[in-house]
Design a protein around this motif. Structure first.
Motif, PDB file in Angstrom:
ATOM      1  N   UNK A  56       0.836  -1.208   0.000  1.00 48.90           N
ATOM      2  CA  UNK A  56       0.000   0.000   0.000  1.00 48.90           C
ATOM      3  C   UNK A  56       0.870   1.256   0.000  1.00 48.90           C
ATOM      4  N   UNK A  57       1.899   1.266   0.843  1.00 50.35           N
ATOM      5  CA  UNK A  57       2.745   2.462   0.976  1.00 50.35           C
ATOM      6  C   UNK A  57       3.506   2.749  -0.314  1.00 50.35           C
ATOM      7  N   UNK A  58       4.114   1.712  -0.880  1.00 49.33           N
ATOM      8  CA  UNK A  58       4.996   1.928  -2.031  1.00 49.33           C
ATOM      9  C   UNK A  58       4.228   2.294  -3.310  1.00 49.33           C
ATOM     10  N   UNK A  59       2.943   1.925  -3.386  1.00 47.76           N
ATOM     11  CA  UNK A  59       2.177   2.242  -4.601  1.00 47.76           C
ATOM     12  C   UNK A  59       1.306   3.480  -4.440  1.00 47.76           C
ATOM     13  N   UNK A  60       1.284   4.068  -3.236  1.00 42.66           N
ATOM     14  CA  UNK A  60       0.446   5.251  -3.021  1.00 42.66           C
ATOM     15  C   UNK A  60       0.989   6.428  -3.832  1.00 42.66           C
ATOM     16  N   UNK A  61       0.064   7.319  -4.241  1.00 42.52           N
ATOM     17  CA  UNK A  61       0.478   8.455  -5.083  1.00 42.52           C
ATOM     18  C   UNK A  61       0.678   9.706  -4.233  1.00 42.52           C
ATOM     19  N   UNK A  62       1.624  10.554  -4.630  1.00 36.77           N
ATOM     20  CA  UNK A  62       1.840  11.807  -3.887  1.00 36.77           C
ATOM     21  C   UNK A  62       0.630  12.718  -3.993  1.00 36.77           C
ATOM     22  N   UNK A  63       0.499  13.577  -2.992  1.00 37.68           N
ATOM     23  CA  UNK A  63      -0.582  14.556  -2.974  1.00 37.68           C
ATOM     24  C   UNK A  63       0.008  15.925  -3.287  1.00 37.68           C
ATOM     25  N   UNK A  64      -0.543  16.598  -4.295  1.00 40.84           N
ATOM     26  CA  UNK A  64      -0.005  17.894  -4.719  1.00 40.84           C
ATOM     27  C   UNK A  64       0.079  18.864  -3.535  1.00 40.84           C
ATOM     28  N   UNK A  65       1.252  19.474  -3.371  1.00 37.35           N
ATOM     29  CA  UNK A  65       1.428  20.474  -2.325  1.00 37.35           C
ATOM     30  C   UNK A  65       1.788  19.915  -0.967  1.00 37.35           C
ATOM     31  N   UNK A  66       1.833  18.575  -0.857  1.00 41.40           N
ATOM     32  CA  UNK A  66       2.161  17.931   0.419  1.00 41.40           C
ATOM     33  C   UNK A  66       3.223  16.857   0.156  1.00 41.40           C
ATOM     34  N   UNK A  67       4.499  17.212   0.175  1.00 38.92           N
ATOM     35  CA  UNK A  67       5.540  16.267  -0.254  1.00 38.92           C
ATOM     36  C   UNK A  67       5.581  14.959   0.530  1.00 38.92           C
ATOM     37  N   UNK A  68       5.169  14.963   1.798  1.00 40.70           N
ATOM     38  CA  UNK A  68       5.238  13.739   2.592  1.00 40.70           C
ATOM     39  C   UNK A  68       3.961  12.905   2.534  1.00 40.70           C
ATOM     40  N   UNK A  69       2.889  13.475   2.054  1.00 39.03           N
ATOM     41  CA  UNK A  69       1.579  12.839   2.166  1.00 39.03           C
ATOM     42  C   UNK A  69       1.264  12.040   0.898  1.00 39.03           C
ATOM     43  N   UNK A  70       0.672  10.870   1.099  1.00 36.73           N
ATOM     44  CA  UNK A  70       0.319   9.987  -0.019  1.00 36.73           C
ATOM     45  C   UNK A  70      -1.159   9.582   0.083  1.00 36.73           C
ATOM     46  N   UNK A  71      -1.741   9.249  -1.086  1.00 40.54           N
ATOM     47  CA  UNK A  71      -3.107   8.724  -1.169  1.00 40.54           C
ATOM     48  C   UNK A  71      -3.030   7.301  -1.722  1.00 40.54           C
ATOM     49  N   UNK A  72      -3.650   6.317  -1.058  1.00 42.79           N
ATOM     50  CA  UNK A  72      -3.589   4.931  -1.570  1.00 42.79           C
ATOM     51  C   UNK A  72      -4.238   4.794  -2.944  1.00 42.79           C
ATOM     52  N   UNK A  73      -3.851   3.754  -3.652  1.00 45.91           N
ATOM     53  CA  UNK A  73      -4.508   3.443  -4.915  1.00 45.91           C
ATOM     54  C   UNK A  73      -5.976   3.081  -4.645  1.00 45.91           C
ATOM     55  N   UNK A  74      -6.862   3.274  -5.644  1.00 41.69           N
ATOM     56  CA  UNK A  74      -8.299   3.004  -5.408  1.00 41.69           C
ATOM     57  C   UNK A  74      -8.581   1.603  -4.888  1.00 41.69           C
ATOM     58  N   UNK A  75      -7.855   0.597  -5.409  1.00 45.35           N
ATOM     59  CA  UNK A  75      -8.112  -0.766  -4.943  1.00 45.35           C
ATOM     60  C   UNK A  75      -7.694  -0.939  -3.479  1.00 45.35           C
ATOM     61  N   UNK A  76      -6.641  -0.246  -3.054  1.00 52.48           N
ATOM     62  CA  UNK A  76      -6.223  -0.340  -1.660  1.00 52.48           C
ATOM     63  C   UNK A  76      -7.194   0.404  -0.737  1.00 52.48           C
ATOM     64  N   UNK A  77      -7.736   1.547  -1.200  1.00 52.39           N
ATOM     65  CA  UNK A  77      -8.765   2.238  -0.409  1.00 52.39           C
ATOM     66  C   UNK A  77      -9.965   1.317  -0.195  1.00 52.39           C
ATOM     67  N   UNK A  78     -10.377   0.629  -1.259  1.00 56.37           N
ATOM     68  CA  UNK A  78     -11.526  -0.275  -1.148  1.00 56.37           C
ATOM     69  C   UNK A  78     -11.226  -1.435  -0.206  1.00 56.37           C
ATOM     70  N   UNK A  79     -10.093  -2.085  -0.377  1.00 62.03           N
ATOM     71  CA  UNK A  79      -9.771  -3.257   0.446  1.00 62.03           C
ATOM     72  C   UNK A  79      -9.628  -2.856   1.911  1.00 62.03           C
ATOM     73  N   UNK A  80      -8.998  -1.709   2.178  1.00 65.18           N
ATOM     74  CA  UNK A  80      -8.861  -1.291   3.573  1.00 65.18           C
ATOM     75  C   UNK A  80     -10.220  -0.987   4.195  1.00 65.18           C
ATOM     76  N   UNK A  81     -11.104  -0.347   3.441  1.00 61.32           N
ATOM     77  CA  UNK A  81     -12.435  -0.055   3.963  1.00 61.32           C
ATOM     78  C   UNK A  81     -13.185  -1.350   4.278  1.00 61.32           C
ATOM     79  N   UNK A  82     -13.056  -2.338   3.394  1.00 57.93           N
ATOM     80  CA  UNK A  82     -13.710  -3.637   3.619  1.00 57.93           C
ATOM     81  C   UNK A  82     -13.131  -4.318   4.861  1.00 57.93           C
TER      82      UNK A  82
END
Length: 362
Positions: free
Chosen positions: A190-216
């Motif tokens: 999850x960490x290595x495939x997460x995408x950077x968030x514009x304007x926040x160099x340290x912050x990442x957003x998970x890929x859509x499939x990881x967001x879904x699996x974590x929510x489940x």
């Protein structure tokens, strides 16, 4: 609500059904939406469908819409603070659940009410992260020595941290399930495939499939269900948005298999499909089950339990279903000897607290 009035789930699925509500039905619907933490989503869906509302429910829904927007702004400010606190470490901090939805302006965030903020960081950095956060004003929200050991030795996160100035709560995860759980997903995927968030160099957003699996996983491994129905609608929103990509379901299957979470993912997708009509390909669920059979009993328990608290109160069958899911979650969370020890400690702690309160009252 009279016998023919649609309950909360039916109105969320088909807002036009609200046109048939009597004045008294609106009170019950608003109460159910508030109890399930879905009042903001109800406001969004009724507004999008241009449903005319009586003045009283309109005031409730306008108020929750304003609250949701203020919370989205607060989340953004908290993420600014996290970026500033963790910048020197030069590590990825992956947002989870509500914070990820809000910061990526995901449709699931529209009307959603937020509680704490969840982040996921590499396990080897957890000590440095905690230190940086403490310097920036967060402190541990658990002072009991047993609770500290419980989180640090067995769980997937630090004890909840509270900002001493703003009172906001932060959960710092190093993986997505307890270390003692029967499932052991490797959070590096999850960490290595997460995408950077514009304007926040340290912050990442998970890929859509990881967001879904974590929510489940959060829904089907957590024994507490006050927000269970809200989580199920989150899952539905993640499915509907993610499935616009042609390879979404292949990525869900691949990610669930990589994380060792195929069976829980199949369960969560099945619940979303059966209970609220989420568009899930049958063949995807069959491949994730990998030859194992669905449990009609487990599906029945969730169908009975995933309702607003005000509708569950007084329903013996629903209370039994919630108790069974609570026990199942703890069974998944810990091996039997640790579970017995944990429950004994918590029972003794509750008795000491009750006796102390009684002595104080006397």
């Amino acid at each position: 609500m009279n016998a023919s009035a649609p309950p909360l789930i039916e109105v969320l699925k088909d807002p036009a059904r609200a046109c048939r509500l009597a004045d008294g039905d609106w009170s019950a619907l608003i109460a159910s939406g508030r109890a399930a933490n879905l009042l903001g989503l109800l406001a969004v869906r009724l507004r999008q469908a241009n449903i005319p509302l009586p003045p009283a429910p309109q005031r409730h829904l306008d108020a929750v819409a304003q609250l949701s927007e203020r919370q989205r702004q607060s989340v953004r400010w908290e993420i600014h603070c996290l970026q500033r606190a963790l910048a020197a470490l030069r590590i990825p901090a992956v947002l989870l659940k509500g914070a990820a939805y809000a910061m990526s302006d995901h449709p699931v965030s529209h009307g959603r009410l937020f509680g704490d903020i969840d982040i996921l960081v590499p396990r080897e950095t957890i000590g440095d992260v905690e230190l940086r956060l403490m310097i920036a004003g967060w402190t541990s929200g658990k002072n009991d020595a047993y609770d500290q050991r419980y989180y640090r030795q067995w769980m997937h996160e630090l004890p909840p941290m509270v900002n001493v100035r703003r009172g906001t709560v932060l959960d710092v995860h190093h993986t997505i399930l307890p270390l003692t759980s029967r499932h052991a997903p490797d959070a590096r995927h999850i960490i290595e495939s997460a995408r950077p968030l514009d304007g926040f160099p340290s912050i990442r957003i998970p890929r859509p499939e990881h967001l879904l699996i974590h929510s489940i996983v959060h829904l089907v491994h957590d024994g507490e269900l006050p927000n269970g129905l809200r989580d199920l609608f989150d899952i539905d929103g993640l499915i509907r948005d993610g499935a616009r990509a042609p390879d979404f379901w292949l990525r869900v299957e691949t990610a669930a298999t990589e994380l060792g979470l195929a069976a829980p993912t199949a369960l969560g997708l099945t619940l979303a499909q059966r209970l609220i009509g989420s568009p899930v390909p049958t063949e995807t669920v069959q491949r994730l089950r990998a030859g194992t059979r669905a449990s009609p009993l487990l599906h029945g328990l969730y169908a009975r339990a995933l309702r607003p608290d005000n509708e569950v109160s007084g329903d013996v069958g629903a209370l039994i279903a919630r108790s069974a899911i609570y026990l199942r979650a703890h069974w998944l969370r810990m091996p039997p000897h640790l579970l017995a020890r944990h429950l004994l400690y918590k029972s003794a702690a509750r008795m000491r607290k009750t006796e102390g309160s009684a002595a104080g009252a006397a």
